[in-house]
Design a protein around this motif. Structure first.
Motif, PDB file in Angstrom:
ATOM      1  N   VAL A 162       0.862  -1.176   0.000  1.00 49.21           N
ATOM      2  CA  VAL A 162       0.000   0.000   0.000  1.00 49.21           C
ATOM      3  C   VAL A 162       0.899   1.226   0.000  1.00 49.21           C
ATOM      4  N   PRO A 163       0.367   2.369  -0.386  1.00 48.55           N
ATOM      5  CA  PRO A 163       1.180   3.583  -0.349  1.00 48.55           C
ATOM      6  C   PRO A 163       1.706   3.839   1.065  1.00 48.55           C
ATOM      7  N   ALA A 164       2.993   4.242   1.138  1.00 48.09           N
ATOM      8  CA  ALA A 164       3.575   4.561   2.441  1.00 48.09           C
ATOM      9  C   ALA A 164       2.778   5.687   3.075  1.00 48.09           C
ATOM     10  N   GLY A 165       2.204   5.514   4.193  1.00 46.19           N
ATOM     11  CA  GLY A 165       1.375   6.540   4.811  1.00 46.19           C
ATOM     12  C   GLY A 165       0.011   6.001   5.205  1.00 46.19           C
ATOM     13  N   VAL A 166      -0.369   4.863   4.609  1.00 49.12           N
ATOM     14  CA  VAL A 166      -1.618   4.215   5.018  1.00 49.12           C
ATOM     15  C   VAL A 166      -1.336   2.804   5.516  1.00 49.12           C
ATOM     16  N   VAL A 167      -0.121   2.578   5.994  1.00 52.94           N
ATOM     17  CA  VAL A 167       0.246   1.281   6.550  1.00 52.94           C
ATOM     18  C   VAL A 167      -0.555   1.036   7.830  1.00 52.94           C
ATOM     19  N   PRO A 168      -1.235  -0.106   7.938  1.00 52.87           N
ATOM     20  CA  PRO A 168      -2.176  -0.300   9.053  1.00 52.87           C
ATOM     21  C   PRO A 168      -1.557  -0.865  10.326  1.00 52.87           C
ATOM     22  N   TYR A 169      -0.254  -0.812  10.496  1.00 50.95           N
ATOM     23  CA  TYR A 169       0.352  -1.287  11.731  1.00 50.95           C
ATOM     24  C   TYR A 169       1.445  -0.310  12.144  1.00 50.95           C
ATOM     25  N   THR A 170       1.776  -0.318  13.437  1.00 45.12           N
ATOM     26  CA  THR A 170       2.726   0.653  13.981  1.00 45.12           C
ATOM     27  C   THR A 170       4.053  -0.022  14.315  1.00 45.12           C
ATOM     28  N   LEU A 171       5.051   0.809  14.589  1.00 44.61           N
ATOM     29  CA  LEU A 171       6.389   0.321  14.924  1.00 44.61           C
ATOM     30  C   LEU A 171       6.869   0.983  16.206  1.00 44.61           C
ATOM     31  N   ALA A 172       7.413   0.178  17.114  1.00 48.15           N
ATOM     32  CA  ALA A 172       8.136   0.685  18.283  1.00 48.15           C
ATOM     33  C   ALA A 172       9.556   0.140  18.197  1.00 48.15           C
ATOM     34  N   GLY A 224       7.681  13.947   0.252  1.00 50.08           N
ATOM     35  CA  GLY A 224       7.551  15.340   0.658  1.00 50.08           C
ATOM     36  C   GLY A 224       7.123  16.255  -0.475  1.00 50.08           C
ATOM     37  N   LYS A 225       6.918  17.495  -0.144  1.00 48.27           N
ATOM     38  CA  LYS A 225       6.487  18.482  -1.118  1.00 48.27           C
ATOM     39  C   LYS A 225       7.610  18.773  -2.112  1.00 48.27           C
ATOM     40  N   ASP A 226       7.229  18.968  -3.379  1.00 51.07           N
ATOM     41  CA  ASP A 226       8.167  19.325  -4.448  1.00 51.07           C
ATOM     42  C   ASP A 226       9.263  18.278  -4.652  1.00 51.07           C
ATOM     43  N   ALA A 227       8.960  17.027  -4.354  1.00 46.17           N
ATOM     44  CA  ALA A 227       9.951  15.968  -4.558  1.00 46.17           C
ATOM     45  C   ALA A 227      10.181  15.761  -6.054  1.00 46.17           C
ATOM     46  N   LEU A 254      -8.620 -22.022   4.011  1.00 51.90           N
ATOM     47  CA  LEU A 254      -8.530 -20.993   5.042  1.00 51.90           C
ATOM     48  C   LEU A 254      -8.763 -19.622   4.422  1.00 51.90           C
ATOM     49  N   LEU A 255      -9.221 -18.685   5.251  1.00 50.03           N
ATOM     50  CA  LEU A 255      -9.197 -17.298   4.800  1.00 50.03           C
ATOM     51  C   LEU A 255      -7.751 -16.907   4.536  1.00 50.03           C
ATOM     52  N   HIS A 256      -7.518 -16.248   3.418  1.00 48.18           N
ATOM     53  CA  HIS A 256      -6.150 -15.873   3.035  1.00 48.18           C
ATOM     54  C   HIS A 256      -6.017 -14.362   3.169  1.00 48.18           C
ATOM     55  N   ARG A 257      -5.126 -13.912   4.041  1.00 48.76           N
ATOM     56  CA  ARG A 257      -4.919 -12.490   4.231  1.00 48.76           C
ATOM     57  C   ARG A 257      -3.449 -12.154   3.990  1.00 48.76           C
ATOM     58  N   THR A 258      -3.207 -11.265   3.041  1.00 44.64           N
ATOM     59  CA  THR A 258      -1.848 -10.852   2.717  1.00 44.64           C
ATOM     60  C   THR A 258      -1.546  -9.533   3.396  1.00 44.64           C
ATOM     61  N   VAL A 259      -0.515  -9.523   4.201  1.00 48.42           N
ATOM     62  CA  VAL A 259      -0.147  -8.310   4.932  1.00 48.42           C
ATOM     63  C   VAL A 259       0.635  -7.394   4.001  1.00 48.42           C
ATOM     64  N   PRO A 260       0.208  -6.131   3.872  1.00 51.87           N
ATOM     65  CA  PRO A 260       0.903  -5.238   2.934  1.00 51.87           C
ATOM     66  C   PRO A 260       2.159  -4.629   3.537  1.00 51.87           C
ATOM     67  N   THR A 261       3.119  -4.326   2.680  1.00 52.72           N
ATOM     68  CA  THR A 261       4.270  -3.519   3.073  1.00 52.72           C
ATOM     69  C   THR A 261       4.117  -2.152   2.421  1.00 52.72           C
ATOM     70  N   PRO A 262       4.728  -1.124   3.006  1.00 48.04           N
ATOM     71  CA  PRO A 262       4.655   0.193   2.373  1.00 48.04           C
ATOM     72  C   PRO A 262       5.495   0.242   1.108  1.00 48.04           C
ATOM     73  N   ARG A 263       5.060   1.051   0.137  1.00 42.36           N
ATOM     74  CA  ARG A 263       5.869   1.278  -1.042  1.00 42.36           C
ATOM     75  C   ARG A 263       5.661   2.699  -1.508  1.00 42.36           C
ATOM     76  N   MET A 264       6.621   3.194  -2.267  1.00 43.54           N
ATOM     77  CA  MET A 264       6.473   4.490  -2.904  1.00 43.54           C
ATOM     78  C   MET A 264       5.661   4.265  -4.166  1.00 43.54           C
ATOM     79  N   PHE A 265       4.540   4.980  -4.322  1.00 45.08           N
ATOM     80  CA  PHE A 265       3.686   4.720  -5.463  1.00 45.08           C
ATOM     81  C   PHE A 265       4.024   5.669  -6.608  1.00 45.08           C
ATOM     82  N   LEU A 266       3.620   5.240  -7.810  1.00 42.85           N
ATOM     83  CA  LEU A 266       3.994   5.958  -9.016  1.00 42.85           C
ATOM     84  C   LEU A 266       3.264   7.283  -9.130  1.00 42.85           C
TER      85      LEU A 266
END
Length: 793
Positions: free
Chosen positions: A169-179, A299-302, A605-617
């Motif tokens: 998924v686009p980096a910024g909507v990742v549904p899990y947190t990091l400590a 970021g802005k103006d990248a 079984l229910l199949h659930r793929t965990v997304p990783t963040p990516r930079m989108f086009l």
């Protein structure tokens, strides 16, 4: 072909991965990383969660466990095929099972399967790996926790079923947190810690500052690679650290014997760093796949990656020494080169190349680097002009191991400098290219500018390097040494090497040993003798043993891929070494099974793929995330239909057909955008520094014209009226350009240093007698105060 496409949205697929906690223990140059992933099944049926994620390319993965309530399962390492079969059998019997394996094609991609997690239950998965910390040019040690995993492009001739499916998924909507917290321990005091993410204040744990701890600020979303830069005092001091073996290990084995790690980080004197070669063959290999039309950061103006690469090529072409040779390759699903063979660098060839650079686009499809490298290696080398490859890529390559094998096969004919562009560039590819090509690797992430890092590597390529490296051991009788690391051939300024060796045998007398590291730097021979204790006391752990095993595993894997009659024996040796050391390889996997009172699974079984963040086009954003590094052709879209899984890895290849239909329209738009038809003219340069550099001649001089005057903020008449009498117009314009660089662009000196050196050399060659008057007049015109000595005149 594109190896996968997928879609995860909040509407149709809950994500069972809730959080990631990471503990890092740094001891000098080595980090031990423990990551705990918390999974919760909030659905009404048992599910299987699949997570494809990145780890550092050269890490040693050595532990995997799962905690279910009060029950902790420690996974065992075994033959990969056997582990897959046991995993499938366990799921069919209603047991919970956990499988962790390395990708067959890239050592920095891993897949974790959490199988048959009951409704409402949770599982805490812990994996531990050990990794070397990379040395940066400013003497910092770099720890990177990869988060972004951009899907890899699968070449046409490769079996895509062997590739792990990446859902992102686009980096910024990742549904899990990091400590993340880090404990630092070093023989030298810790000076400071910097990061690309917000940190809590550094806390020292003892008076001499050799121990400290630091952590990320709370609530961090795992939407980018986490980078820590650690600064120690006396960074160049060589060390030899011995780690005791395990008494419980088999006698004569690697884990039973002591292992020593040598650190060599030569300090280059100013006389060496200022000495630059004026010859060489420079080949610039630029990724032009569709994913290069992604922004450098969020970021802005990248800037777009391809545009940053084009600006960098401009700098490189202006910085090359007269009389060298060069060529430029672009690659994607196919490749092209500017010239049939490398050409001599002069005004005409430079102008020809710059004209073609302006028209470069990210319009060449997927990311296939093997063929252009094969073509380059097939070209004869130019006598007395050492070949230097500069490779620029966002690293979305599927056949990483084959690429590295090719580079190593040709290491004696070139040096390779590699640059990973943007978040998610494959660490295995970028560091592997430099390691196997006896060069240097750089990563451009976050808001980093590409140009200063590339010019730094150009300086390395032109400077003398440490050569003729030898390691001599002085050990007691009955003690011998077996080297675990490949031979060290060359070291550049700012480069550090870690070497591992196994100490065999028992000494009845002297418990001390020593090692002498000797190398040549220009005309001087440098020796460093290090003493160490053969039997260290206390619990020293097994981190160095596992890193040594990892180094040997990588070498054996490369030998095995070369084929031949020894391949079968090498596979057995690899399998034995992996199982003995507890470090995974391409032939092994970690598996844990919880034989609870489960019932045979009825239906899938229910199949659930965990997304990783990516930079989108460019042009794409939430809620749709497309998992391909190139525009998707129609046949690839059809290939995204769900398939019947035959084993655990194949099961993860199933993707959502509805998702493909959802992204089809975006793919069609991208096909048009990346098409070479109807290419628009590039925008003119807006950066004054790049504008000025673009006007420089190959010789190093500037002409006095309106373009130069505009960049300097003056009129043609002002330049003409302030020019001292009898001075050549080109000399005056070149000196003004130098004054402007030193007076107004000093913070960007790393980018224009070679441009300025060429200009100063050209002025000196003109034998101008009134340089002091010109400098005085130029300062008055531009409003700066730069001394003549500063200009190198």
């Amino acid at each position: 072909m594109v190896n996968c496409c997928g879609l995860v949205t909040d509407k149709n697929e809950p994500v069972p991965l809730k959080s990631v906690e990471v503990e890092v223990k740094v001891q000098a140059h080595v980090a031990t990383v423990s990551s705990t992933l918390l999974y919760v099944n909030g659905e009404e049926r048992p599910l299987e969660a699949v997570f494809v994620f990145p780890l550092p390319g050269e890490c040693a993965l050595c532990h995997f466990s799962a905690k279910l309530g009060d029950t902790e399962l420690v996974a065992k390492l075994q033959d990969k095929q056997t582990a897959r079969e046991e995993y499938d059998d366990a799921l069919s019997s209603g047991h919970q099972a956990f499988l962790l394996e390395e990708s067959d094609q890239s050592p920095d991609v891993f897949q974790l399967n959490v199988g048959s997690l009951p409704p409402g239950e949770s599982a805490a998965i812990t994996l531990v790996y050990i990794s070397e910390l990379a040395m940066q040019a400013d003497d910092a040690l770099r720890f990177c926790l990869p988060a972004v995993l951009n899907p890899r492009y699968t070449p046409q001739d490769m079996d895509s079923s062997k590739m792990a499916t990446v859902t992102s998924v686009p980096a910024g909507v990742v549904p899990y947190t990091l400590a993340l917290s880090a404990h630092l321990s070093s023989p030298q005091p810790v000076s400071k810690v910097e990061s690309n993410c917000p940190l809590e204040p550094l806390e020292y744990l003892n008076p001499d500052k050799t121990e400290a701890k630091v952590s990320l600020c709370s609530g961090h979303m795992f939407d980018r690679d986490v980078e820590l830069l650690l600064y120690y005092q006396d960074a160049h001091k060589p060390t030899a650290i011995v780690e005791a073996g395990q008494d419980s290990a088999e006698p004569g084995s690697l884990m039973r014997d002591p292992v020593v790690m040598l650190s060599c980080y030569p300090e280059f004197p100013a006389a060496v760093t200022s000495s630059l070669a004026s010859c060489g063959e420079f080949i610039f290999v630029v990724d032009r796949s569709g994913s290069m039309d992604c922004s450098m950061h969020s970021g802005k103006d990248a800037q777009m990656r391809i545009d940053s690469a084009k600006d960098t090529l401009l700098l490189l072409l202006k910085s090359l020494p007269m009389g060298c040779y060069f060529n430029i390759y672009g690659f994607g699903s196919h490749f092209e080169h500017f010239f049939p063979k490398s050409v001599e660098y002069n005004q005409k060839t430079m102008d020809d190349a710059l004209g073609k650079v302006k028209g470069m686009r990210a319009d060449m499809g997927g990311t296939e680097i093997l063929q252009p490298l094969e073509h380059i290696y097939s070209q004869p080398c130019i006598p007395n002009h050492p070949r230097q490859l500069f490779i620029f890529t966002d690293g979305e390559v599927g056949n990483t191991k084959h690429v590295l094998d090719l580079v190593k096969l040709n290491v004696n004919s070139h040096r390779c400098f590699s640059f990973g562009i943007g978040e998610g560039a494959s660490t295995a590819l970028i560091t592997g290219l430099a390691k196997e090509g006896s060069g240097h690797a750089q990563f451009i992430t976050g808001t980093d500018r590409m140009q200063p890092k590339v010019m730094q590597s150009l300086r390395y390529a032109l400077q003398p390097a440490v050569r003729d490296i030898s390691v001599e051991w002085n050990l007691p009788d009955r003690v011998s040494v077996t080297t675990l690391s490949p031979p060290l051939k060359v070291l550049f300024h700012g480069q550090r090497a870690l070497l591992y060796a196994q100490l065999k045998g028992e000494s009845t007398g002297n418990p001390e040993g020593s090692v002498t590291i000797q190398y040549s730097l220009l005309e001087e021979t440098v020796k460093n003798q290090l003493s160490f204790c053969l039997k260290p006391t206390g619990d020293t752990g097994v981190s160095l043993h596992r890193l040594g095993a990892r180094a040997l595993i990588r070498s054996l894997e490369m030998e095995e891929r070369a084929g031949g009659p020894e391949a079968k024996a090498l596979r057995e040796k690899l399998l034995q070494l992996s199982l003995q050391s507890g470090v995974s390889c391409t032939h092994t996997a970690f598996i844990a099974i919880h034989k609870a009172s489960g019932q045979t699974v009825q239906g899938p079984l229910l199949h659930r793929t965990v997304p990783t963040p990516r930079m989108f086009l460019r042009g794409m954003g939430p809620p749709v995330a497309m998992c391909c590094s190139a525009p998707m052709p129609p046949m690839a879209r059809m290939a995204c239909m769900p398939a019947v899984p035959s084993n655990s890895m194949a099961r993860s290849m199933a993707v959502c057909y509805d998702a493909c239909l959802e992204v089809k329209e975006c793919c069609d738009d991208l096909d048009d955008e990346f098409s070479s038809d109807g290419v628009q003219e590039p925008e003119s340069l807006t950066d004054p520094l790049l504008q000025l550099i673009s006007l420089q001649k190959a010789s190093g001089s500037w002409d006095m014209d309106s373009s130069v005057a505009n960049v300097l903020g003056k009129t043609d008449d002002q330049l003409a009226n302030m020019m001292p009498k009898g001075v050549d117009k080109a000399v005056w314009a070149t000196l003004l350009a130098l004054l402007w660089l030193y007076g107004f662009q000093l913070e960007a000196r790393d980018e224009w240093q070679f441009v300025a050196m060429k200009a100063a050399s050209w002025i000196q060659a003109q034998k101008v007698g009134c340089v002091p008057q010109c400098v005085q007049a130029g300062n008055a015109l531009l409003g700066c105060q730069v001394q003549q000595e500063t200009l190198g005149l």
